[in-house]
Write a protein that holds these residues in place. Structure first.
Motif, PDB file in Angstrom:
ATOM      1  N   ASN A 124     -13.535 -10.141  11.970  1.00 28.39           N
ATOM      2  CA  ASN A 124     -13.520 -10.607  13.357  1.00 28.39           C
ATOM      3  C   ASN A 124     -13.258  -9.473  14.326  1.00 28.39           C
ATOM      4  N   ASN A 125     -12.342  -8.600  13.939  1.00 25.38           N
ATOM      5  CA  ASN A 125     -12.052  -7.464  14.825  1.00 25.38           C
ATOM      6  C   ASN A 125     -13.285  -6.581  14.984  1.00 25.38           C
ATOM      7  N   ALA A 126     -13.980  -6.323  13.853  1.00 24.66           N
ATOM      8  CA  ALA A 126     -15.186  -5.490  13.931  1.00 24.66           C
ATOM      9  C   ALA A 126     -16.261  -6.160  14.786  1.00 24.66           C
ATOM     10  N   ALA A 127     -16.457  -7.483  14.581  1.00 27.00           N
ATOM     11  CA  ALA A 127     -17.461  -8.197  15.381  1.00 27.00           C
ATOM     12  C   ALA A 127     -17.071  -8.219  16.847  1.00 27.00           C
ATOM     13  N   LEU A 128     -15.770  -8.387  17.138  1.00 25.96           N
ATOM     14  CA  LEU A 128     -15.317  -8.410  18.529  1.00 25.96           C
ATOM     15  C   LEU A 128     -15.572  -7.080  19.205  1.00 25.96           C
ATOM     16  N   VAL A 129     -15.284  -5.987  18.482  1.00 28.83           N
ATOM     17  CA  VAL A 129     -15.530  -4.657  19.045  1.00 28.83           C
ATOM     18  C   VAL A 129     -17.018  -4.475  19.348  1.00 28.83           C
ATOM     19  N   GLU A 130     -17.857  -4.935  18.412  1.00 27.04           N
ATOM     20  CA  GLU A 130     -19.309  -4.823  18.622  1.00 27.04           C
ATOM     21  C   GLU A 130     -19.770  -5.635  19.830  1.00 27.04           C
ATOM     22  N   GLU A 131     -19.284  -6.886  19.954  1.00 21.24           N
ATOM     23  CA  GLU A 131     -19.655  -7.730  21.072  1.00 21.24           C
ATOM     24  C   GLU A 131     -19.168  -7.150  22.391  1.00 21.24           C
ATOM     25  N   LEU A 132     -17.936  -6.594  22.388  1.00 23.51           N
ATOM     26  CA  LEU A 132     -17.422  -6.011  23.619  1.00 23.51           C
ATOM     27  C   LEU A 132     -18.238  -4.797  24.035  1.00 23.51           C
ATOM     28  N   ASN A 133     -18.672  -4.007  23.063  1.00 30.41           N
ATOM     29  CA  ASN A 133     -19.523  -2.860  23.382  1.00 30.41           C
ATOM     30  C   ASN A 133     -20.848  -3.324  23.997  1.00 30.41           C
ATOM     31  N   LYS A 134     -21.426  -4.401  23.390  1.00 30.28           N
ATOM     32  CA  LYS A 134     -22.678  -4.948  23.965  1.00 30.28           C
ATOM     33  C   LYS A 134     -22.447  -5.473  25.371  1.00 30.28           C
ATOM     34  N   LEU A 135     -21.304  -6.166  25.569  1.00 30.72           N
ATOM     35  CA  LEU A 135     -21.003  -6.730  26.882  1.00 30.72           C
ATOM     36  C   LEU A 135     -20.822  -5.627  27.908  1.00 30.72           C
ATOM     37  N   LEU A 136     -20.134  -4.539  27.497  1.00 28.99           N
ATOM     38  CA  LEU A 136     -19.963  -3.411  28.409  1.00 28.99           C
ATOM     39  C   LEU A 136     -21.311  -2.789  28.767  1.00 28.99           C
ATOM     40  N   GLY A 137     -22.224  -2.770  27.770  1.00 32.77           N
ATOM     41  CA  GLY A 137     -23.554  -2.250  28.055  1.00 32.77           C
ATOM     42  C   GLY A 137     -24.294  -3.117  29.061  1.00 32.77           C
ATOM     43  N   ARG A 138     -24.111  -4.435  28.975  1.00 29.08           N
ATOM     44  CA  ARG A 138     -24.751  -5.331  29.939  1.00 29.08           C
ATOM     45  C   ARG A 138     -24.119  -5.202  31.326  1.00 29.08           C
ATOM     46  N   LEU A 139     -22.825  -4.955  31.343  1.00 27.30           N
ATOM     47  CA  LEU A 139     -22.132  -4.910  32.624  1.00 27.30           C
ATOM     48  C   LEU A 139     -22.304  -3.575  33.344  1.00 27.30           C
ATOM     49  N   ARG A 140     -22.854  -2.594  32.698  1.00 29.99           N
ATOM     50  CA  ARG A 140     -23.022  -1.288  33.336  1.00 29.99           C
ATOM     51  C   ARG A 140     -24.244  -1.307  34.238  1.00 29.99           C
ATOM     52  N   VAL A 141     -24.064  -0.809  35.439  1.00 25.04           N
ATOM     53  CA  VAL A 141     -25.156  -0.737  36.413  1.00 25.04           C
ATOM     54  C   VAL A 141     -25.564   0.724  36.561  1.00 25.04           C
ATOM     55  N   PRO A 142     -26.825   1.049  36.176  1.00 26.28           N
ATOM     56  CA  PRO A 142     -27.266   2.440  36.332  1.00 26.28           C
ATOM     57  C   PRO A 142     -27.268   2.839  37.801  1.00 26.28           C
ATOM     58  N   PRO A 143     -26.776   3.974  38.161  1.00 25.45           N
ATOM     59  CA  PRO A 143     -26.702   4.380  39.576  1.00 25.45           C
ATOM     60  C   PRO A 143     -28.081   4.536  40.226  1.00 25.45           C
ATOM     61  N   GLU A 144     -29.098   4.948  39.442  1.00 26.52           N
ATOM     62  CA  GLU A 144     -30.424   5.111  40.056  1.00 26.52           C
ATOM     63  C   GLU A 144     -30.996   3.772  40.521  1.00 26.52           C
ATOM     64  N   TYR A 145     -30.716   2.722  39.750  1.00 24.97           N
ATOM     65  CA  TYR A 145     -31.179   1.390  40.162  1.00 24.97           C
ATOM     66  C   TYR A 145     -30.429   0.894  41.381  1.00 24.97           C
ATOM     67  N   THR A 146     -29.125   1.205  41.434  1.00 27.75           N
ATOM     68  CA  THR A 146     -28.339   0.793  42.602  1.00 27.75           C
ATOM     69  C   THR A 146     -28.874   1.450  43.864  1.00 27.75           C
ATOM     70  N   SER A 147     -29.240   2.724  43.759  1.00 30.19           N
ATOM     71  CA  SER A 147     -29.775   3.435  44.915  1.00 30.19           C
ATOM     72  C   SER A 147     -31.118   2.846  45.352  1.00 30.19           C
ATOM     73  N   LEU A 148     -31.974   2.543  44.387  1.00 26.95           N
ATOM     74  CA  LEU A 148     -33.280   1.976  44.737  1.00 26.95           C
ATOM     75  C   LEU A 148     -33.146   0.599  45.376  1.00 26.95           C
ATOM     76  N   LEU A 149     -32.225  -0.210  44.856  1.00 26.33           N
ATOM     77  CA  LEU A 149     -32.097  -1.581  45.347  1.00 26.33           C
ATOM     78  C   LEU A 149     -31.453  -1.649  46.723  1.00 26.33           C
ATOM     79  N   THR A 150     -30.635  -0.666  47.073  1.00 24.63           N
ATOM     80  CA  THR A 150     -29.901  -0.750  48.339  1.00 24.63           C
ATOM     81  C   THR A 150     -30.505   0.119  49.440  1.00 24.63           C
ATOM     82  N   THR A 151     -31.027   1.267  49.086  1.00 18.53           N
ATOM     83  CA  THR A 151     -31.525   2.191  50.129  1.00 18.53           C
ATOM     84  C   THR A 151     -32.910   2.740  49.833  1.00 18.53           C
ATOM     85  N   GLY A 152     -33.557   2.307  48.754  1.00 13.74           N
ATOM     86  CA  GLY A 152     -34.853   2.869  48.386  1.00 13.74           C
ATOM     87  C   GLY A 152     -35.944   2.530  49.387  1.00 13.74           C
TER      88      GLY A 152
END
Length: 889
Positions: A307-335
């Motif tokens: 469970n601990n190993a699966a939780l670590v894996e899921e949290l890593n995936k979740l962190l990957g989903r929650l990360r916003v690439p800065p280049e996309y942020t720039s395009l969406l707001t000021t591009g």
């Protein structure tokens, strides 16, 4: 009993019979010489005698080609003096119902075969006498076997011992000629001949039947017919058996005691073993509990680690989903939204859509949905989405407006004086197509954002389309050189000269057709492009097929491949029509194309003013376009064409009303003679209308015919009443003129044919009345007198007429002499009167001929009436003389 061997006589008989049937498909199974006896009566006496004849009884079989079953026949042959055989009788075995032994024959060799299909059941069946009992058993047993195997039933046996025959069949099984049932015999038949060899493969009586029969016969041999003796015998045997059993038991007592001692010793050993097993069971139970406790702790540790190993894996995936690439942020707001930056913007939109979708079930486990980090990240993405959608919407609204303003400011895009320019939106669509994917992603991000964009696009393009239609329509009317018609319907002048000036107004309808040919495909293309460009989830507005149905060209540059995207950014085309989306599309198309219909109306009104009859050809053109666009999903184009059809129809009806009003206002103050002027004008009008009919405008034209002709006839009847003296002359001349003018058209136009028939009937009635008037003017007193005589005959006989007051012979002679005095001059006066009153000289010969026929008919009736009521009187001239007088005129 030994095996029965066939005698030499039987073999010769078999060969003789087989030679007789060699040319047929029948296989000979058995053949016997028998004596046939038939009960008969002496003529005139009651005493009977038996007539005996020698016959050969043969049993044959034949396989059916359709059912593959055997057809078995019992055939009776008689032997002639030259040793040849002749067929006497044949019976089908399937009709055999009963085999009955004759009681008077003690040997049992005589029997009767009863068939249920004999025509006469009152005549006793023939009796057959075999040479021996074995022959009889052979025949009967074979018949029973064939019935059982082939027909599935047995005939009734009367007077024969069945058990005795079964025993005989068992003893002589090898001598029987049939088995299963005739297959082996038929297999030996070749194409060129046949043989009677029969192989026995199976006994007639089955094994079970044989065992039952032996048991029955064994019982019979024991002679169990005295129940009391048999019971005593059984009792004695039972007593002996019981005494033997008691003796055996007493002899085995020492052995029993020894067995009991051994059983006691074994019981003690078993009890010791049970005590030891109880001790071992307790120890094993404690050991099992310890093992289970250890396994339980190990399992929990392993599960926790997994469970601990699966939780670590899921949290890593979740962190990957929650990360916003800065280049996309720039395009969406000021591009920027320039065309070169659109691929990066589309990529950012795809990432944003996938990220938002990835934070919702089922793409994200429902457990994580309510986590604070997930909620915060979703709120951040929503802000990015709102900012991008707002920026993109503002840019596109401004872009559409600038693009259209640029085209409107450039006069080269529109028709100019002396030059008709077809609207070309290829460049406009090419520039819009660069942002098609952006619109599709905007729809995926926020479906409501497309509403204002659609309105902005419709408002801008509507200005362009209306300007193009207005400039094109103005130049189209200015460049169409036609002479204004002097009026499709006018009562000025005489005859049809004012209408047949030769003015060609076909350019008017050609201009209207050109307007439709240029703009209807343009509007359809604009509707189709708008539906695809603005991401409406509907089926294609224009069905697949040739694009030049009505003369429009197929533009390769307008072949837009803009399809809506699904959630995975893949092309998505609806499988069926979406009613809500289709309704929204039609509302937007109303905003896109509204107002453009005014320029079409202006062309219609202009064409009507030049030549109202061109409305007919314009209706045909409009109907053709309307029928070709019935399958389109865009309702505005169909509504525009329907409104044009309605307006053209209204203008045409207006023309018909004006023409109808001119007919009704025809001058009645002046005495009307001859053919009225509107008869010829209507003929010219009808010819022109027929030359302009296209498509479904037939119904409109027929309604116009109906209204105008009915008014013409009503006005004609009204004018004729002004001068009763010439009423019939005016009617017959005008109805005749209508028939002459409408003869050719009436043959091809059913509506005009109907009114042609009406005019013909009215003409005949007017002719009849006019002819009667002319006849009565000269001979009214003569014909009225004899009309009164004819009426008098209804109440009295012809002989009494001369004796009535005012009907005497003298009165009759006076009337006839007065009326027929100078009859030739009176006939000439009638002809001159008709010649004077008729303005159409071509009608005079036919009218004079009709007058001649009617007058002679009346005169012949008058002559017959005189002969009937005044037999002694005669009339001069006679009817034949009167015919000669008419001929001389």
């Amino acid at each position: 009993m030994g095996v029965l061997q066939p005698s030499s006589d039987d073999k010769e008989l078999m060969k003789l019979v087989e030679n007789h049937f060699i040319s047929s498909d029948n296989a000979v199974l058995l053949a016997f010489r028998v004596a046939k006896s038939q009960a008969s009566s002496w003529p005139g006496h009651r005493r009977q005698r038996l007539t005996t004849k020698m016959r050969i009884l043969t049993l044959t079989a034949k396989r059916s080609s359709t059912t593959q079953k055997f057809k078995v026949k019992l055939q009776v042959l008689k032997q002639l003096a030259n040793n040849e055989l002749e067929m006497a009788k044949a019976y089908k075995l399937k009709h055999l119902s009963r085999v009955e032994a004759v009681p008077s024959d003690n040997s049992g060799c005589t029997f009767v075969l009863a068939f249920d299909n004999l025509k006469s059941q009152t005549v006793a069946p023939p009796q057959w006498t075999m040479r021996s009992l074995d022959d009889r058993n052979r025949l009967v047993t074979c018949i029973l076997k064939l019935c059982k195997e082939n027909l599935g039933r047995l005939p009734k046996i009367v007077g024969m011992d069945v058990v005795e025959m079964a025993l005989w069949a068992q003893a002589n099984a090898k001598a029987l000629p049939i088995d299963s049932p005739v297959q082996p015999a038929l297999q030996c038949i070749g194409e060129g001949g046949k043989t009677s060899a029969v192989t026995v493969e199976r006994e007639m009586v089955s094994k079970a039947e044989e065992d039952d029969m032996e048991a029955l016969l064994g019982t019979y041999v024991l002679g169990i017919d005295e129940a009391e003796a048999f019971s005593e015998r059984l009792k004695r045997e039972l007593t002996a058996l019981e005494a033997a059993n008691v003796h055996a038991i007493l002899e085995s007592e020492p052995l029993v005691e020894e067995v009991l001692q051994q059983l006691d010793a074994a019981t003690v050993s078993v009890e010791d073993m049970d005590e030891w097993l109880g001790i071992f069971n307790v120890k094993l139970t404690h050991m099992r509990e310890d093992i289970e406790s250890i396994e339980s702790r190990n399992n929990r540790l392993e599960m926790q680690a997994q469970n601990n190993a699966a939780l670590v894996e899921e949290l890593n995936k979740l962190l990957g989903r929650l990360r916003v690439p800065p280049e996309y942020t720039s395009l969406l707001t000021t591009g920027a939204f320039e065309e070169a930056c659109m691929p990066q913007n589309v990529e950012a939109c795809e990432w944003l859509a996938q990220s938002l979708r990835g934070l919702e079930p089922p793409f994200l486990d429902p457990v994580y949905v309510n986590m604070r980090a997930v909620k915060d990240k979703r709120a951040e993405l929503e802000k990015l989405k709102a900012a991008f959608v707002r920026r993109a919407s503002d840019f596109l609204k401004t872009y559409f407006s600038k693009l259209v303003d640029f085209m409107i400011s450039d006069k080269s895009y529109f028709s100019q004086k002396g030059q008709l320019k077809r609207p070309d939106h290829a460049d406009l669509r090419f520039k819009c197509r660069s942002y098609a994917r952006l619109l599709q992603h905007l729809k995926n991000l926020d479906k409501n954002s497309l509403g204002p964009l659609r309105k902005a696009y419709c408002s801008s393009i509507n200005l362009l389309l209306r300007r193009e239609a207005r400039e094109f329509a103005n130049e189209l009317r200015a460049s169409t050189k036609v002479t204004r018609s002097s009026g499709a319907w006018s009562l000025e002048g005489s005859g049809g000269s004012s209408l047949s000036s030769g003015t060609d107004t076909s350019n008017v309808s050609d201009a209207y057709a050109k307007m439709l040919r240029i703009f209807i495909p343009l509007l359809v293309d604009e509707s189709s492009f708008f539906a695809s460009f603005m991401c409406f989830e509907v089926l294609p507005l224009v069905p697949p097929g040739p694009g030049a149905d009505n003369g429009e060209d197929d533009d390769d540059e307008d072949d837009d491949d803009i399809s809506p995207l699904d959630e995975n950014a893949a092309d998505l085309k609806p499988a069926q029509q979406n009613p809500e989306e289709l309704e929204a599309l039609n509302q937007s198309l109303q905003d896109l194309l509204t107002g453009i219909e005014e320029d079409f109306y202006a062309v219609v009104d202009w064409a009507y003013k030049i030549d109202p009859l061109r409305c007919i050809s314009m209706m045909g053109v409009t109907e053709r376009y309307l029928s070709s666009h019935k399958a389109d999903a865009a309702s505005f184009v169909r509504r525009l064409l329907a409104d044009l059809q309605s307006r053209i129809s209204m203008q045409f009806n207006r023309f018909v009303e004006e023409a109808n009003l001119q007919i009704e206002k025809h001058d009645r103050s002046i005495k009307q003679i001859g053919v009225l002027s509107y008869i010829q004008r209507f003929a010219y009008l009808a010819q022109r209308m027929e030359s302009l009919i296209q498509g479904n405008s037939r119904e409109v034209v027929d309604n116009a015919y109906k209204k105008l002709v009915e008014t013409m006839f009503a006005v004609l009847e009204r004018i004729a009443l002004v001068d009763p003296k010439y009423q019939d002359v005016l009617l017959l001349e005008n109805y005749a003129a209508f028939q002459n003018c409408m003869f050719d058209l009436a043959n091809v136009v059913p509506t005009l044919g109907h009114y042609y028939q009406h005019a013909s009937e009215a003409y005949e009635q007017a002719c009849t009345r006019y002819v009667n008037t002319v006849i009565n003017y000269q001979f009214e007193r003569l014909f009225q007198f004899f009309q009164r005589v004819e009426n008098l005959l209804y109440t009295i006989s012809p002989e009494e007429v001369p004796y009535q007051i005012n009907f005497s012979k003298a009165e009759m002679r006076k009337t006839v002499n007065t009326s027929l005095k100078g009859v030739e001059k009176a006939l000439r006066d009638m002809y001159r009167r008709m010649q004077k009153q008729l303005t159409s000289e071509e009608l005079l010969p036919s009218l004079w001929e009709k007058l001649k026929e009617d007058f002679l008919d009346k005169y012949e009736s008058l002559e017959g009436l005189i002969l009937k009521c005044y037999p002694t009187e005669s009339i001069t001239p006679s009817s034949d003389d009167m015919k000669e007088l008419f001929t001389s005129i």
